[in-house]
Design a protein around this motif. Structure first.
Motif: not given
Lengths: 114, 115
Positions: B36, A99-103, B101
């Motif tokens: 992060y 879903g694009g959330r783990e970049q 995202g």
């Protein structure tokens, strides 16, 4: 497996000059992003792409253009650089499955515009 | 007012201390919450990610989300000098699966753990 790579690592431009930043990923990710990071501002999304041949604007797109001609590459262009574009630029990629959330981020390009 | 607010610190703690890092946000559409870690002159790397409210633990790290208060936290137990870095919170909405995202980041908190 290099992950996400960015070229160049450093660049100094004069006001009005143009340049292209290259991002490459070898993880077969569908989504790619360009961010800029400025002191006290965190990361801000410039443009993003959800697939080859498609791009969309992020939060701070003015003064930048992008292209995604190949799935693994995402280019960021500055047509006429301004001192306000002095920043650190990060490229990231992510899978559609996540879903694009783990970049996954590249090492960054430090750009100075004088 | 920024959508995501994070105290930039800097925060300096002795080795072994418990560290608490926090973010508040204003957009109730945010459903995914990430932390992060960014070492000096490097790109950010994903540390943890949680969905909606609750806790998530991974080794010495615990992420908490309180959607009712629009507040998220990251706790680091038994902090080590190698934990010295900038910690960025990030959030994402899920508007029918079309958020792609797109992340909204906090300003980042600079943490130093001294021996």
């Amino acid at each position: 497996n290099a992950g996400v790579t960015q070229t160049p690592k450093f660049r100094v431009l004069k006001t009005g000059q143009s340049m292209t930043l290259l991002c490459a990923q070898d993880m077969n990710h569908e989504y790619m992003y360009w961010y800029r990071q400025d002191p006290g501002m965190g990361l801000r999304l410039i443009h993003y792409s959800v697939g080859e041949g498609t791009t969309a604007k992020g939060e701070v797109p003015d003064g930048y253009n992008v292209s995604r001609l190949k799935k693994q590459n995402f280019l960021l262009g500055l047509e006429s650089a301004a001192p306000s574009q002095t920043s650190v630029y990060f490229c990231a990629s992510s899978s559609r499955l996540a879903g694009g959330r783990e970049q996954y981020f590249g090492p960054g390009t430090r750009l100075t515009v004088t | 007012q920024k959508e995501v607010e994070q105290d930039p610190g800097p925060l300096s703690v002795p080795e072994g201390a418990i560290v608490s890092l926090n973010c508040t946000y204003s957009n109730s559409a945010f459903q995914y919450f990430m932390w992060y870690r960014q070492y000096s002159r490097k790109g950010p790397e994903l540390l943890m990610y949680t969905y909606s409210s609750g806790n998530k633990e991974d080794g010495r790290f615990t992420a908490q989300v309180d959607k009712s208060s629009k507040y998220i936290s990251l706790f680091i137990r038994d902090s080590q000098p190698s934990d010295s870095a900038t910690y960025l919170c990030a959030m994402s909405a899920n508007a029918g699966g079309t958020s792609y995202g797109k992340l909204t980041f906090g300003q980042g908190t600079i943490l130093t753990v001294h021996p």
